[in-house]
Design an enzyme around this catalytic site. Structure first.
Site, short mmCIF file in Angstrom:
data_model
loop_
_atom_site.label_atom_id
_atom_site.label_comp_id
_atom_site.label_asym_id
_atom_site.label_seq_id
_atom_site.Cartn_x
_atom_site.Cartn_y
_atom_site.Cartn_z
N GLU A 433 0.82 -1.21 0.00
CA GLU A 433 0.00 0.00 0.00
C GLU A 433 0.86 1.27 0.00
OE1 GLU A 433 -2.64 -0.12 3.39
OE2 GLU A 433 -1.12 -0.95 4.71
N ASP A 457 -4.81 3.11 0.69
CA ASP A 457 -3.58 3.86 0.97
C ASP A 457 -2.70 4.00 -0.26
OD1 ASP A 457 -3.60 4.72 3.68
OD2 ASP A 457 -3.59 2.61 4.25
#
Ligand code: PEP
Ligand code: MG
Length: 576
Positions: A433, A457
């Site tokens: 992420e 994210d």
């Protein structure tokens, strides 16, 4: 015709005239009272608290009957506000001291409370601001003897347009009369949005300036799946959406018919469809919607809403329950992902300028191996009760991964010494992420058994867009070419290293992305349980070859908008 883009909060398409709901502002008189008036004012206050309590219990009963116990529980927090001794005592003591009418005193105390709560860094407590505001307005309304200009009084089918809506506003909408709602502000995961999903009312939130751009009676189209609002649509658009609405209604039944079937393409490619959970209580919903496992169990919610830290035994019991319930399917437990927008009152995390770039997730866990190891031991112990896997959040490079695995090794050694059984081969994964992890996925792949792409994210970090900042929400584009390229890189690196790669960010559960993600080669998609039947239906309607062509084409486009439009078009073409 004007097209506005907001955030899709509850899916479905609706068409109808706009019904504007103004902000409920009260003019509160400020009147001096005499010493002799004080008892009467206190009585007025107590009566309004009792009346408010009765109203909320009534509302709770109705919601419980119409929507279920869980939705009704949202109002427990409202009842708690009514019993808040500090608040009540402050009103009474200020009333005696300042000798002003109780409605004015109460509104002042309420303002102070809202101010304090909205500045708290604990996400859970922050969310309580809406509850206090909601219940506070009810009390004020009763103190002033005003009737609520109710949303429940709507007589014809309309689309509600409001600056913001409280959960009780949403609950008051009768399904047959309010066919959708739009708000200027709000959030995808607010209680208001959760209620909209339960009521199956399409909703789009964070539609900038909706209340200023939309006039009462304007004809609107609300596409709650895409987060689109069209004002004054032309004849062709109207026709297109009417057709789409009809199609969607029919298709919904088809989705449910395949919920327990595998997500198998027409040419035999199988992809795992799993569910995301935050609490063990969500396991029944995951199973009900046909999930083939849990692809993301966000364990930080376990630490929230309590003063102490969960013990190893508490962790263990929760993970054991989930493992046993989901057996033989796998459950991926994500280790503590604290920080960013998730704060816990047990840890005094210093204020940071950029908390998403700061002391978060694995960084926090590596700095506090006591807390981290306790959780790892609990996961290991529970691993004998089912098919448990674990994964680390926010890995940014291989050293972090090695350090995390070292703590895991220590946890294993400790259990071995104690003679406590655990699965020696428990699979370990890394969430991808952070862009640096995506670009070094080939290196990371050597250290883990699987990857799970956290697009929530990954998008914010690769596009430099704070995921919780409304002002830049328009730049938060899952379909941005940079994001697609990163996903492709991660999948290729995983497959070259012969490990599996899933996706557990919200993008995985967006119907419009399903075909492209299938084509890009994802092995697993993990999503909120409600969307599982639809995703299975979509995957079962195409061949892998078609999906690969879609992915190839999408990767050639230059902007997120082009990609989104292309994918929506393909979805409409292929999914009958
Ligand atoms: C993600 O970042 O995509 C993810 C799944 O994790 P979270 O939303 O909990 O940060
Ligand atoms: Mg994340």
């Amino acid at each position: 015709m004007i097209r506005l883009k907001g955030i899709a909060a509850a899916s479905g398409i609706a068409l109808g005239p706009a019904y504007k709901v103004g902000k409920e502002e009260f003019t509160i008189p400020q009147d001096a009272i005499s010493q002799g008036d004080i008892p009467l004012q206190i009585q007025l206050f107590e009566e309004s608290l009792i009346k408010t309590r009765r109203e909320i219990i009534e509302l709770q009963k109705r919601i419980s009957a119409e929507m279920g116990q869980e939705e009704a529980q949202i109002f427990d927090a409202h009842l708690l506000v009514l019993e808040d001794r500090m608040l009540i005592e402050e009103v009474i003591s200020r009333l005696k001291k300042e000798k002003l009418n109780v409605a004015y005193i109460f509104s002042e105390v309420l303002k102070k409370y809202i101010d304090v709560f909205s500045n708290i860094e604990d996400e859970y407590l922050k969310e309580r601001t809406a509850d206090i505001n909601d219940v506070g307005k009810r009390i004020l309304r009763n103190l002033l003897g005003k009737e609520k200009k109710g949303l429940g009084d709507i007589k014809e089918k309309v689309i509600v347009v409001a600056h913001d809506l409280s959960p009780s506003d949403t609950a008051a909408m009768h399904k047959q009369k309010v066919c959708a709602f739009i708000t200027d502000i709000g959030g995808k995961t607010s209680h208001t949005a959760i209620m909209a999903k339960s009521l199956e009312i399409p909703a789009v939130v964070v539609v900038r300036d909706a209340t200023t751009r939309i006039k009462a009676g304007d004809i609107l189209i609300v596409d709650g799946s895409m987060g689109i609002v069209i004002i004054d649509p032309d004849e062709a658009t109207l026709k297109e959406y009417r057709k789409e609405e009809k199609k969607l209604r029919g298709v919904a039944e088809k989705f449910l018919a395949v919920k327990d079937k595998p997500a198998l393409t027409l040419d035999g490619k199988k992809i795992e469809i799993t569910g995301n959970i935050e609490f063990p209580e969500e396991v029944p919903a995951v199973k009900l919607h046909g999930a083939e496992g849990i692809g993301l169990y966000r364990t930080e919610f376990f630490y929230m809403n309590r003063k102490d830290l969960p013990t190893e035994e508490e962790h263990y019991q929760a993970y054991k329950y989930v493992a046993e319930e989901m057996k033989p399917h796998s459950v991926i437990i994500r280790t503590l992902d604290l920080g960013g927008d998730k704060f816990l009152s047990q840890f005094q995390i210093p204020h940071e300028m950029q908390p998403f770039l700061g002391w978060r997730a694995i960084r926090f866990c590596l700095a506090r191996p006591d807390i981290f190891k306790l959780q790892l031991r609990a996961i290991l112990r529970a691993s004998v009760h089912g098919n448990l896997k674990l994964m680390y959040p926010m890995i940014s490079g291989v050293e972090e991964l090695e350090q995390a695995n070292q703590v895991l090794k220590e946890a294993k050694d400790e259990l071995r010494k104690l003679g406590t059984p655990f699965n020696e081969n428990v699979e370990v994964g890394a969430m991808i992420e952070v862009p640096s992890a995506a670009l070094t996925a080939d290196i990371l792949a050597r250290e883990v058994n699987f990857f799970s792409i956290g697009t929530n994210d990954l998008i914010q970090y690769s596009l430099a867009v704070d995921r919780v900042n409304e002002k830049v929400a328009y730049l938060y584009e899952p379909a941005h070419p940079a994001v697609l390229r990163l996903i492709k890189t991660i999948v290729n690196s995983a497959h070259q290293a012969k490990i599996k790669v899933g996706m557990c960010g919200e993008m995985a559960g967006e119907p419009s992305f399903a075909l492209m993600l299938l084509g890009l080669g994802l092995d697993e998609l993990s999503m909120p349980p409600q969307v599982i039947p639809e995703l299975k239906y979509i995957i079962r309607s195409v061949t892998l070859k078609q999906a690969q062509e879609i992915a190839t084409q999408a990767l050639k486009l230059s902007t997120g908008k082009e990609v989104e439009e292309y994918l929506e078009k393909k979805l409409r073409e292929l999914i009958k």
